[in-house]
Scaffold this motif. Sequence first.
Motif, mmCIF file in Angstrom:
data_model
loop_
_atom_site.group_PDB
_atom_site.id
_atom_site.type_symbol
_atom_site.label_atom_id
_atom_site.label_comp_id
_atom_site.label_asym_id
_atom_site.label_seq_id
_atom_site.Cartn_x
_atom_site.Cartn_y
_atom_site.Cartn_z
ATOM 1 N N GLU A 299 5.460 12.657 -1.901
ATOM 2 C CA GLU A 299 4.241 12.210 -2.566
ATOM 3 C C GLU A 299 4.290 10.712 -2.876
ATOM 4 N N GLU A 300 5.419 10.228 -3.345
ATOM 5 C CA GLU A 300 5.551 8.805 -3.685
ATOM 6 C C GLU A 300 5.417 7.923 -2.443
ATOM 7 N N THR A 301 6.018 8.342 -1.348
ATOM 8 C CA THR A 301 5.913 7.594 -0.084
ATOM 9 C C THR A 301 4.466 7.514 0.366
ATOM 10 N N LEU A 302 3.751 8.620 0.263
ATOM 11 C CA LEU A 302 2.353 8.637 0.680
ATOM 12 C C LEU A 302 1.473 7.763 -0.217
ATOM 13 N N LYS A 303 1.777 7.730 -1.514
ATOM 14 C CA LYS A 303 1.022 6.871 -2.430
ATOM 15 C C LYS A 303 1.209 5.401 -2.056
ATOM 16 N N ILE A 304 2.441 5.014 -1.792
ATOM 17 C CA ILE A 304 2.725 3.626 -1.423
ATOM 18 C C ILE A 304 2.079 3.292 -0.079
ATOM 19 N N LYS B 75 -0.627 4.514 1.118
ATOM 20 C CA LYS B 75 -2.064 4.352 0.877
ATOM 21 C C LYS B 75 -2.360 2.976 0.284
ATOM 22 N N LYS B 76 -1.526 2.536 -0.669
ATOM 23 C CA LYS B 76 -1.704 1.218 -1.268
ATOM 24 C C LYS B 76 -1.521 0.118 -0.218
ATOM 25 N N ASP C 167 -4.586 0.030 2.020
ATOM 26 C CA ASP C 167 -5.718 -0.621 1.362
ATOM 27 C C ASP C 167 -5.544 -2.138 1.325
#
Length: 87
Positions: free
Chosen positions: A24-29, A31-32, A35
Motif C-alpha cells: 500500500e505504501e509503495t502504491l501511494k508513493i 501515485k504521488k 501526479d
Amino acid sequence: MNKITNIFEEFEKRSGQVVITHGEETLKIAKKLNDLIARLPICLADNNRLVYLMKDQLMAAEREQFLAGFDLGLKMADVFKEDRRSK
C-alpha cells in the motif's frame, strides 16, 4: 550472490513467473510521483523516459532486496542447522 541469483532464475523457469505485489505504501508513493510528473513542464518523450527509468529502478531494487533476503535466509538456515548438530 551469484548462487542465489541462479536459484531464483531456476525457480522462475520452473514456475513460469514470480509475481511481486506492491504494498500500500509503495502504491501511494507511486501515485504521488505520477501526479508530480504529470505537472512537470517536460515533453512527452522525457516524461515517458522518466517514468520507465523509475519503474526500472523500483523493479531492480525489489529484486535485489528479495535476493538479499533469500540469501540471508539460507545463511540463517545453515547457522541453525550447525547449531542443532553441535548439541
